[in-house]
Scaffold this motif. Structure first.
Motif, short mmCIF file in Angstrom:
data_model
loop_
_atom_site.label_atom_id
_atom_site.label_comp_id
_atom_site.label_asym_id
_atom_site.label_seq_id
_atom_site.Cartn_x
_atom_site.Cartn_y
_atom_site.Cartn_z
N TYR A 108 2.26 6.94 -2.36
CA TYR A 108 2.15 6.78 -0.91
C TYR A 108 1.17 7.80 -0.32
CZ TYR A 108 3.61 5.95 3.91
OH TYR A 108 3.63 5.62 5.24
N CYS A 109 1.32 9.06 -0.70
CA CYS A 109 0.41 10.09 -0.17
C CYS A 109 -1.03 9.79 -0.53
CB CYS A 109 0.82 11.47 -0.68
SG CYS A 109 2.37 12.10 0.00
N ALA A 110 -1.26 9.39 -1.78
CA ALA A 110 -2.63 9.06 -2.20
C ALA A 110 -3.18 7.88 -1.42
CB ALA A 110 -2.64 8.75 -3.70
N SER A 111 -2.33 6.89 -1.18
CA SER A 111 -2.80 5.70 -0.46
C SER A 111 -3.15 6.01 0.98
CB SER A 111 -1.75 4.58 -0.53
OG SER A 111 -0.62 4.88 0.28
N LYS A 112 -2.38 6.86 1.62
CA LYS A 112 -2.66 7.18 3.02
C LYS A 112 -3.83 8.15 3.15
CE LYS A 112 0.31 4.40 4.70
NZ LYS A 112 -0.16 3.17 5.37
N ALA A 113 -4.03 9.02 2.16
CA ALA A 113 -5.24 9.84 2.16
C ALA A 113 -6.47 8.96 2.02
CB ALA A 113 -5.18 10.87 1.03
N GLU A 142 1.61 0.47 -13.02
CA GLU A 142 1.55 -0.77 -12.23
C GLU A 142 2.16 -0.57 -10.84
OE1 GLU A 142 2.86 -0.49 -15.25
OE2 GLU A 142 1.38 -1.52 -16.50
N THR A 143 3.18 0.28 -10.74
CA THR A 143 3.79 0.56 -9.44
C THR A 143 2.82 1.33 -8.56
OG1 THR A 143 6.00 0.59 -10.42
CG2 THR A 143 5.73 1.67 -8.28
N PHE A 144 2.20 2.35 -9.14
CA PHE A 144 1.19 3.11 -8.39
C PHE A 144 0.09 2.19 -7.89
CE2 PHE A 144 -2.77 5.48 -8.10
CZ PHE A 144 -2.40 6.62 -7.40
N GLU A 145 -0.39 1.32 -8.75
CA GLU A 145 -1.47 0.40 -8.39
C GLU A 145 -1.05 -0.57 -7.29
OE1 GLU A 145 -2.48 -1.31 -12.11
OE2 GLU A 145 -3.38 0.54 -12.90
N SER A 146 0.22 -1.00 -7.31
CA SER A 146 0.68 -1.94 -6.28
C SER A 146 0.70 -1.30 -4.90
CB SER A 146 2.08 -2.47 -6.64
OG SER A 146 3.08 -1.46 -6.51
N VAL A 147 1.06 -0.02 -4.82
CA VAL A 147 1.04 0.69 -3.54
C VAL A 147 -0.39 0.87 -3.06
CG1 VAL A 147 1.64 2.84 -2.36
CG2 VAL A 147 3.24 1.84 -4.01
N MET A 148 -1.27 1.25 -3.98
CA MET A 148 -2.67 1.43 -3.60
C MET A 148 -3.29 0.11 -3.15
SD MET A 148 -3.32 4.66 -3.88
CE MET A 148 -5.10 4.80 -3.94
N ASP A 149 -2.93 -0.98 -3.82
CA ASP A 149 -3.46 -2.29 -3.44
C ASP A 149 -3.00 -2.67 -2.03
OD1 ASP A 149 -4.78 -4.94 -4.08
OD2 ASP A 149 -2.73 -5.61 -3.72
N VAL A 173 -3.94 -3.17 11.31
CA VAL A 173 -3.45 -3.36 9.95
C VAL A 173 -2.15 -2.57 9.79
CG1 VAL A 173 -3.93 -3.15 7.49
CG2 VAL A 173 -5.79 -3.67 9.09
N ALA A 174 -1.03 -3.26 9.98
CA ALA A 174 0.28 -2.62 9.87
C ALA A 174 1.01 -3.05 8.60
CB ALA A 174 1.13 -2.94 11.09
N SER A 175 0.35 -3.80 7.74
CA SER A 175 0.95 -4.20 6.47
C SER A 175 0.80 -3.07 5.46
CB SER A 175 0.29 -5.48 5.95
OG SER A 175 -1.13 -5.38 6.06
N GLY A 176 1.69 -3.06 4.47
CA GLY A 176 1.65 -2.03 3.44
C GLY A 176 3.00 -1.86 2.80
N MET A 177 3.13 -0.86 1.92
CA MET A 177 4.40 -0.63 1.25
C MET A 177 4.51 0.81 0.77
SD MET A 177 4.12 -1.97 -2.69
CE MET A 177 3.92 -3.71 -2.35
N ASN A 178 5.70 1.19 0.35
CA ASN A 178 5.94 2.47 -0.28
C ASN A 178 6.94 2.28 -1.41
OD1 ASN A 178 6.03 5.17 -0.91
ND2 ASN A 178 7.46 5.71 0.73
N LYS A 179 6.64 2.84 -2.55
CA LYS A 179 7.58 2.88 -3.66
C LYS A 179 7.67 4.32 -4.14
CE LYS A 179 6.92 -1.91 -5.12
NZ LYS A 179 6.59 -2.83 -6.24
N VAL A 180 8.90 4.81 -4.21
CA VAL A 180 9.13 6.23 -4.44
C VAL A 180 9.72 6.47 -5.82
CG1 VAL A 180 10.35 8.27 -3.62
CG2 VAL A 180 9.48 6.60 -1.98
N ALA A 181 9.10 7.39 -6.58
CA ALA A 181 9.62 7.79 -7.89
C ALA A 181 8.87 9.04 -8.34
CB ALA A 181 9.48 6.67 -8.91
#
Length: 265
Positions: free
Chosen positions: A166-171, A114-121, A98-106
């Motif tokens: 991003y950090c939350a999603s990878k944790a 909604e941005t946070f949720e999109s990264v987590m999704d 599974v190499a799909s994913g994204m990062n949005k920084v702010a």
């Protein structure tokens, strides 16, 4: 034991069937080249048609049979369809990357929920759905399997520059890896994650340049890296082949940091 007299046979993945999502992205392209060169049959999935066609053709020149699917693992149906594509094309599924994913920084106060949720999704929910679909098929086959998720050093370490999503999603990816490693261990399916730090890719190419900005960024970063350099795509080859092969049969629920010692200090 054959492994003692012929240890390289433990890393043999020839004719195995591997599904790689995010195959047109930085890690996905590396994974595709590695497994194609090692003799796998590949199902490559990505949303960027042009980039997908390019990596698929490259893998064919390496001798791999390739099925390219222009899609993202956006929901349960899409994830199951990718697993079904592997089975319909090659008869089975042995490896999921599974190499799909994204990062949005702010900064947190500038980031919309909604941005946070999109990264987590993209990084968590879709990884879980893909692992769910692949595990169902692998259990039905009754021969075990290999699930490799992509985490990051940021799953363990924070970052001051707006990386809360991003950090939350990878944790969370790390948590899924450990929990599924425990859950699926009795079935012979291993679940592990590779967690790179910065490595050379189209997105990070500027960090390798001989400019003052790049030098300044590298200096601060490399102060934390015992190996004293940024990562190269080749640095991911050994860990991926290990986790995709019989060599890692006794390893599950692990986060393998490909980081030059960054997280050790």
């Amino acid at each position: 034991m054959n492994a003692m007299t012929n240890p390289l046979s433990m890393f043999d993945v020839k004719d195995k069937v591997a599904l790689i999502t995010g195959a047109s992205g930085a890690f996905g392209m590396v994974a595709a080249r590695i497994l194609a060169g090692a003799g796998c049959n590949l199902v490559l999935a990505a949303g960027n048609q042009k980039a997908l066609d390019a990596i698929a053709e490259e893998c064919r020149t390496l001798g791999a049979a390739v099925c390219a699917v222009n899609t993202r693992p956006s929901d349960e149906g899409a994830c199951q369809a990718l697993v079904d594509e592997a089975v319909n094309t090659f008869g089975q599924l042995d490896i999921l990357v599974v190499a799909s994913g994204m990062n949005k920084v702010a900064p947190i106060n500038d980031m919309a929920p909604e941005t946070f949720e999109s990264v987590m999704d993209a990084n968590v929910t879709q990884s879980w759905l893909l692992a769910r679909a692949a595990a169902g098929q692998m259990k039905a086959q009754g021969q075990g399997g290999k699930i490799v998720l992509v985490s990051s050093a940021r799953g363990l370490l924070g970052h001051p520059a707006g990386y809360t999503a991003y950090c939350a999603s990878k944790a969370a990816t790390d948590g899924i890896t450990k929990a599924l490693g425990c859950e699926l261990g009795p079935t012979g399916i291993t679940v592990n994650a590779i967690a790179p730090t910065v490595f050379r890719s189209p997105l990070t190419a500027w960090m390798f340049e001989d400019t003052e900005k790049a030098k300044e960024v590298r200096k601060g970063f490399l102060a934390r890296v015992p190996k004293g350099r940024l990562g190269e795509p080749e640095d991911l080859a050994g860990p991926l082949l290990f986790l995709a092969s019989k060599a890692s049969d006794f390893y599950t629920g692990h986060i393998l940091y490909a980081d030059g010692g960054y997280t050790a200090g």
